[in-house]
Design a protein around this motif. Structure first.
Motif, PDB file in Angstrom:
ATOM      1  N   ALA A  16       0.826  -1.216   0.000  1.00 39.49           N
ATOM      2  CA  ALA A  16       0.000   0.000   0.000  1.00 39.49           C
ATOM      3  C   ALA A  16       0.859   1.264   0.000  1.00 39.49           C
ATOM      4  O   ALA A  16       0.518   2.241  -0.668  1.00 39.49           O
ATOM      5  CB  ALA A  16      -0.940  -0.002   1.205  1.00 39.49           C
ATOM      6  N   THR A  17       1.959   1.243   0.734  1.00 39.84           N
ATOM      7  CA  THR A  17       2.787   2.450   0.816  1.00 39.84           C
ATOM      8  C   THR A  17       3.762   2.538  -0.362  1.00 39.84           C
ATOM      9  O   THR A  17       4.059   3.637  -0.833  1.00 39.84           O
ATOM     10  CB  THR A  17       3.627   2.489   2.113  1.00 39.84           C
ATOM     11  OG1 THR A  17       4.529   1.386   2.098  1.00 39.84           O
ATOM     12  CG2 THR A  17       2.759   2.417   3.358  1.00 39.84           C
ATOM     13  N   GLY A  18       4.278   1.394  -0.785  1.00 44.82           N
ATOM     14  CA  GLY A  18       5.270   1.379  -1.857  1.00 44.82           C
ATOM     15  C   GLY A  18       6.604   1.984  -1.450  1.00 44.82           C
ATOM     16  O   GLY A  18       7.489   2.165  -2.278  1.00 44.82           O
ATOM     17  N   PHE A  26       4.792   1.853   9.493  1.00 46.49           N
ATOM     18  CA  PHE A  26       3.381   1.474   9.630  1.00 46.49           C
ATOM     19  C   PHE A  26       3.228  -0.021   9.924  1.00 46.49           C
ATOM     20  O   PHE A  26       2.287  -0.423  10.597  1.00 46.49           O
ATOM     21  CB  PHE A  26       2.580   1.897   8.397  1.00 46.49           C
ATOM     22  CG  PHE A  26       2.355   3.382   8.316  1.00 46.49           C
ATOM     23  CD1 PHE A  26       1.664   4.038   9.332  1.00 46.49           C
ATOM     24  CD2 PHE A  26       2.847   4.127   7.250  1.00 46.49           C
ATOM     25  CE1 PHE A  26       1.469   5.408   9.276  1.00 46.49           C
ATOM     26  CE2 PHE A  26       2.655   5.498   7.187  1.00 46.49           C
ATOM     27  CZ  PHE A  26       1.961   6.144   8.209  1.00 46.49           C
ATOM     28  N   GLY A  27       4.164  -0.818   9.397  1.00 46.62           N
ATOM     29  CA  GLY A  27       4.153  -2.248   9.734  1.00 46.62           C
ATOM     30  C   GLY A  27       4.336  -2.434  11.230  1.00 46.62           C
ATOM     31  O   GLY A  27       3.629  -3.204  11.881  1.00 46.62           O
ATOM     32  N   MET A  85       9.813  -4.950  -3.967  1.00 49.21           N
ATOM     33  CA  MET A  85      10.281  -5.991  -3.043  1.00 49.21           C
ATOM     34  C   MET A  85      10.812  -5.366  -1.760  1.00 49.21           C
ATOM     35  O   MET A  85      10.683  -5.945  -0.689  1.00 49.21           O
ATOM     36  CB  MET A  85      11.360  -6.829  -3.745  1.00 49.21           C
ATOM     37  CG  MET A  85      11.742  -8.106  -3.021  1.00 49.21           C
ATOM     38  SD  MET A  85      10.366  -9.118  -2.416  1.00 49.21           S
ATOM     39  CE  MET A  85       9.867  -9.951  -3.901  1.00 49.21           C
ATOM     40  N   ARG A  86      11.374  -4.159  -1.878  1.00 53.55           N
ATOM     41  CA  ARG A  86      11.887  -3.499  -0.666  1.00 53.55           C
ATOM     42  C   ARG A  86      10.760  -3.112   0.274  1.00 53.55           C
ATOM     43  O   ARG A  86      10.839  -3.349   1.475  1.00 53.55           O
ATOM     44  CB  ARG A  86      12.670  -2.241  -1.042  1.00 53.55           C
ATOM     45  CG  ARG A  86      14.056  -2.574  -1.428  1.00 53.55           C
ATOM     46  CD  ARG A  86      14.955  -1.375  -1.428  1.00 53.55           C
ATOM     47  NE  ARG A  86      16.120  -1.740  -2.212  1.00 53.55           N
ATOM     48  CZ  ARG A  86      16.687  -0.972  -3.121  1.00 53.55           C
ATOM     49  NH1 ARG A  86      16.240   0.241  -3.329  1.00 53.55           N
ATOM     50  NH2 ARG A  86      17.716  -1.394  -3.779  1.00 53.55           N
ATOM     51  N   ALA A  87       9.719  -2.500  -0.275  1.00 53.54           N
ATOM     52  CA  ALA A  87       8.590  -2.103   0.565  1.00 53.54           C
ATOM     53  C   ALA A  87       7.924  -3.344   1.162  1.00 53.54           C
ATOM     54  O   ALA A  87       7.557  -3.357   2.343  1.00 53.54           O
ATOM     55  CB  ALA A  87       7.583  -1.292  -0.237  1.00 53.54           C
ATOM     56  N   TYR A  88       7.780  -4.386   0.361  1.00 47.86           N
ATOM     57  CA  TYR A  88       7.210  -5.662   0.825  1.00 47.86           C
ATOM     58  C   TYR A  88       8.028  -6.189   2.019  1.00 47.86           C
ATOM     59  O   TYR A  88       7.485  -6.495   3.080  1.00 47.86           O
ATOM     60  CB  TYR A  88       7.240  -6.655  -0.344  1.00 47.86           C
ATOM     61  CG  TYR A  88       6.826  -8.074  -0.024  1.00 47.86           C
ATOM     62  CD1 TYR A  88       5.489  -8.452  -0.041  1.00 47.86           C
ATOM     63  CD2 TYR A  88       7.798  -9.041   0.254  1.00 47.86           C
ATOM     64  CE1 TYR A  88       5.124  -9.770   0.228  1.00 47.86           C
ATOM     65  CE2 TYR A  88       7.434 -10.351   0.523  1.00 47.86           C
ATOM     66  CZ  TYR A  88       6.096 -10.713   0.508  1.00 47.86           C
ATOM     67  OH  TYR A  88       5.735 -11.997   0.785  1.00 47.86           O
TER      68      TYR A  88
END
Ligand SMILES: [Zn+2]
Length: 154
Positions: A16-18, A26-27, A85-88
């Motif tokens: 959602a944030t990317g 937020f996580g 992949m980084r944000a994930y």
């Protein structure tokens, strides 16, 4: 909550944030907030803290939980087109980190983490203390439904 729930929610937040940093922050916050929902693990924590003989079972629960979470997020990463992949990854890291810190505190009892441990359980026990816990079986079923829903958002 199970680590799989925290990790999947973190992954969705990452999506959602990317953005890796926002995903991490937020996580991390999402962990504390979703832990407020009573999720049946009070008995496991008591087994660990009070009933020493059932300690092994509590540790086994955490181990099974952790390995399932690792497999699940790897399966997601390998079967979806993850945009960032980084944000994930950083969403997942932020999502599970609070429980790592609590675990390190439990092992070391270091003063550096005492405040964090207290804060984690302030959130974790907020409603459980007032309203009581739910049966673990139902809580796990509910989390499976939640995870099934969340993974559609990736
Ligand atoms: Zn937690």
């Amino acid at each position: 909550m199970t680590l799989t729930t925290h990790a999947t929610l973190g992954a969705v937040i990452g999506h959602a944030t990317g953005n890796p940093l926002l995903a991490f922050i937020f996580g991390f916050i999402s962990h504390l907030l979703i832990d407020m929902i009573p999720h049946g693990d009070t008995g496991i924590a008591d087994n660990y803290k009070i009933h020493k003989r059932r300690r092994k079972q509590a540790i086994a629960y955490v181990m099974v939980d952790a390995v399932i979470a690792i497999i699940f997020v790897l399966l997601l990463a390998n079967t979806r087109d993850i945009e960032s992949m980084r944000a994930y990854s950083f969403g997942i890291i932020g999502g599970v980190l609070p429980d790592l810190l609590v675990g390190i505190y439990e092992i070391t009892k270091t003063r550096l983490l005492r405040w964090f441990n207290t804060m984690h359980f302030f959130f974790h026990d907020y409603f459980v203390k007032r309203k009581g816990d739910v049966p673990l079986y139902y809580a796990i079923m509910a989390q499976i439904v939640l995870i099934a829903y969340l993974q559609t958002k990736l």
